[in-house]
Design an enzyme around this catalytic site. Structure first.
Site, PDB file in Angstrom:
ATOM      1  N   ASP A  35       0.826  -1.211   0.000  1.00  0.00           N
ATOM      2  CA  ASP A  35       0.000   0.000   0.000  1.00  0.00           C
ATOM      3  C   ASP A  35       0.861   1.262   0.000  1.00  0.00           C
ATOM      4  OD1 ASP A  35      -2.233  -1.575   0.029  1.00  0.00           O
ATOM      5  OD2 ASP A  35      -2.538  -1.450   2.203  1.00  0.00           O
ATOM      6  N   SER A  80     -17.118 -23.106 -28.899  1.00  0.00           N
ATOM      7  CA  SER A  80     -17.688 -23.809 -27.755  1.00  0.00           C
ATOM      8  C   SER A  80     -17.428 -25.308 -27.913  1.00  0.00           C
ATOM      9  CB  SER A  80     -19.188 -23.531 -27.656  1.00  0.00           C
ATOM     10  OG  SER A  80     -19.841 -23.927 -28.840  1.00  0.00           O
ATOM     11  N   LYS A 111     -13.348 -28.035 -16.009  1.00  0.00           N
ATOM     12  CA  LYS A 111     -14.105 -27.054 -16.793  1.00  0.00           C
ATOM     13  C   LYS A 111     -14.623 -25.987 -15.840  1.00  0.00           C
ATOM     14  CE  LYS A 111     -17.747 -26.569 -20.241  1.00  0.00           C
ATOM     15  NZ  LYS A 111     -18.426 -25.437 -19.587  1.00  0.00           N
ATOM     16  N   GLU A 167     -10.821 -18.238 -18.616  1.00  0.00           N
ATOM     17  CA  GLU A 167     -12.146 -18.258 -17.993  1.00  0.00           C
ATOM     18  C   GLU A 167     -12.108 -17.381 -16.743  1.00  0.00           C
ATOM     19  OE1 GLU A 167     -16.070 -20.214 -18.427  1.00  0.00           O
ATOM     20  OE2 GLU A 167     -14.290 -19.980 -19.701  1.00  0.00           O
TER      21      GLU A 167
END
Length: 657
Positions: A35, A80, A111, A167
């Site tokens: 920080d 797909s 998946k 993903e």
């Protein structure tokens, strides 16, 4: 050291810290140090804006909000996969492939149940990220993707152009915490982590995406100019060397190994930090993939084996009501213990009265239960043929089970909320709001101190703050006499705050800081506000009939009257001190944008309101003027498009003078 070099070094250090923390799960830098360095970088970028990079670590908290997402045509389609649902179907798939290619090896991967995106890099810099869309055209979500700390902003030694596919997901712990907070606030819940991730990634305001703490796993290489690979395994190893967080995978040589890997992934799915809905089986050899090609819908060289959700039956033994920090009454079903998705489930959320009524859930019912997103237990349906005789429909109480105050339905009708101003269940949140900067502004009363005071029984209402003693406060700190004196001084000073702040501090529904000021200006005193009827309240600008009724209902509650009486006895100011200067801005709406140097935004807003004007947060056709400071963004652009006059700070100051 030159500012440019210092910025470069700080950026490199912070990005390395991000990589070790978010990708390797091996933090080497303390949060405090991170920080501190980030603050140094922010200060340097503010001082030298021409040196600030759009890929800076300071941009990962979310940048300028967008008005819409631009369309992106994918250079390489994001295909797909065909779904398989049994061992037989998977074995048929394996046999079919082996008829065309010999010595097939498979990569088997979990998946991830998330949102597929493409990340594009030019000369090592992240330049664009897009959703899958229909596979050929997606949406540009670059700014939101920048908030995902595991995505590298710069790649050392990368090709001139690189596109990878990954993903985006919401970790299970983040999902559970997000839904718990939404439930407590009386908001609708996300059905599963995938919906939560998709909703977060498609927020027009990147700061919202940043707060959702999304993550990503990279599973494919779409394009790498000047680089060639023989296998998918080589690709993943290469992407990992570039500091991407890649999907875990297992290389299998025959069907028995493939099936065992599918079973292993299923067996360990509940231990994964992310949600999955199956396993992906891909040919490892890239040349073999080229031979097989794709159909109109799917690649022939890959498939997804889908796991069925685990659903079990159990019995509702009781329904209990919890009251959240925001006053929302949340029903929960206490169920007979059942092992489900890796853990023993003993209760399930019932959301609200409408949910219970729709499914007709009763105490004693046998119900079918699953984990939403494999995390939150939920009831799918009642097995009515097993319902015992004598059960009755369940109704939530009309009184708070904690404090006995009346409960009211939210405007959307979905949730019941306690109206008690001194309800113990809401005490911590109510006090945090009461002492906040825009309310009574009592510095030093942080959440830890407030919780300590509540735990010791020193405060049971916001009014009790003004009756605290030095002896009670000293015990909250080591060597706490100085801190206690300082806090008591801050509490005493807050008694003189203007009435508008006090009205806002009371926490009346739909009465924000701005409405508090407006009501104080309109009525002049707390006594006058408490005596106002519906007609008088609705005459106040920006106070509609719903807000007016909320005000009337709040002051009618015995707990509210007790709170007001004790505040008055403590000497808290009940009079408005705000004086309207004049009406020169009457009927005008101003929008502030960019970095202001002559005022803070709060000061500028206050000056506008004291001259009879209104300060709005967004530009529309109703906007009279836009006041633009440095680095003004989309609001300035929209003002120019609509032909709305734009003022510099100096021009605005002249209008005030």
């Amino acid at each position: 050291m030159e500012p440019k070099e210092k910025i470069r070094q700080l950026t490199q250090t912070l990005e390395e810290a991000n990589y070790r923390y978010y990708v390797l799960d091996d933090p080497q830098m303390e949060d405090y140090e991170y920080d501190r360095l980030l603050r140094q970088l922010e200060e340097l970028e503010a001082q030298y804006p021409e040196l600030a990079s759009p890929l800076s670590p300071t941009r990962r908290v979310g940048g300028q909000a967008l008005s819409q997402f631009e369309k992106v045509v994918h250079p390489v389609p994001l295909e797909s996969l065909q779904d398989l649902f049994s061992r037989e179907e998977l074995e048929d798939f394996d046999t079919r492939i082996r008829e065309t290619v010999t010595q097939a090896a498979w990569s088997v991967e979990p998946k991830v149940d998330g949102l597929s995106v493409a990340l594009e890099y030019v000369n090592g810099d992240f330049v664009r990220g897009a959703t899958r869309g229909d596979g050929r055209v997606g949406e540009d979500v670059t700014e939101n993707l920048k908030t995902i700390r595991s995505i590298p902003m710069h790649l050392e030694g990368a090709p001139a152009r690189l596109i990878v596919r990954g993903e985006v997901f919401m970790p299970k712990k983040v999902f559970a915490a997000l839904n718990a907070a939404r439930e407590e606030a009386g908001q609708s819940l996300f059905a599963n982590p995938r919906n939560a991730a998709a909703g977060s990634l498609r927020q027009l305001d990147p700061s919202i995406a940043a707060r959702r703490k999304l993550d990503i796993l990279i599973f494919n290489l779409q394009l790498a100019e000047g680089r060639t690979f023989e296998t998918h395994t080589q690709v993943l190893e290469y992407l990992e060397s570039l500091h991407f967080r890649v999907i875990p995978h297992t290389l299998c040589r025959d069907f028995s190994q493939v099936w065992q890997s599918v079973l292993d992934i299923d067996g360990g799915r509940y231990d994964l930090p992310f949600d999955i809905d199956g396993a992906v089986i891909k040919l490892d050899d890239l040349a073999q993939r080229q031979v097989l090609g794709s159909t109109a819908k799917f690649p022939r060289w890959a498939a997804a084996y889908k796991y069925p959700p685990e659903i079990k039956s159990t019995v509702v033994e009781d329904i209990i009501i919890q009251v959240g920090r925001t006053g929302v009454l949340t029903p929960k079903a206490v169920v007979r213990p059942v092992h489900l998705a890796g853990t023993t489930v003993t209760n399930a959320t019932l959301h609200n009265q409408d949910f219970i009524a729709q499914k007709d859930i009763r105490i004693g019912d046998t119900v079918r239960i699953r984990k939403a997103g494999e995390i939150i237990p939920e009831i799918l349906e009642v097995e009515t043929d097993k319902r015992p005789a004598g059960t009755v429909a369940y109704r939530l109480p009309d009184r708070c089970p904690i404090c006995g105050a009346a409960v009211v339905r939210d405007e959307d009708g979905a949730f019941l909320r306690c109206t008690g101003a001194e309800c113990p269940a809401q005490l911590s949140r109510n006090i945090a709001h009461f002492v906040s900067r825009d309310a009574m502004d009592i510095d030093g009363l942080g959440s830890a101190i407030v919780d300590g005071l509540i735990e010791k029984g020193y405060i049971k209402s916001p009014a009790d703050i003004y009756y605290l003693t030095l002896e009670e406060l000293k015990g909250l700190w080591k060597n706490g006499s100085k801190a206690a004196h300082k806090l008591l001084s801050a509490i005493e000073a807050s008694k003189t705050q203007d009435l508008g702040r006090l009205i806002y501090a009371l926490g009346i529904r739909q009465v924000g800081a701005k409405a508090g000021k407006t009501l104080a200006s309109a009525f002049g005193s707390m006594e006058a506000l408490m005596s106002a009827d519906l007609a008088a309240l609705t005459e106040v600008p920006d106070v509609g009939p719903v807000t007016a009724q909320n005000i009337l209902d709040w002051f009618a509650q015995p707990q509210s009257q007790h709170l007001i009486r004790r505040l008055q006895e403590a000497g808290v100011n009940f009079q408005s001190k705000e004086e309207k200067l004049d009406d020169r801005f009457a009927g005008m709406t101003f929008v502030l944008t960019g970095a202001l140097s002559l005022f803070t935004r709060e000061e500028a807003t206050e000056r506008i309101e004291r001259c009879g004007g209104k300060a709005a947060g967004s530009v529309s056709k109703k906007t009279t003027y836009v006041v633009a400071g440095e680095n003004a963004g989309s609001k300035l652009k929209k003002a120019n498009e609509l032909g709305i006059p734009v003022l510099s700070e100096e021009e605005f100051l002249k209008m005030l003078e």
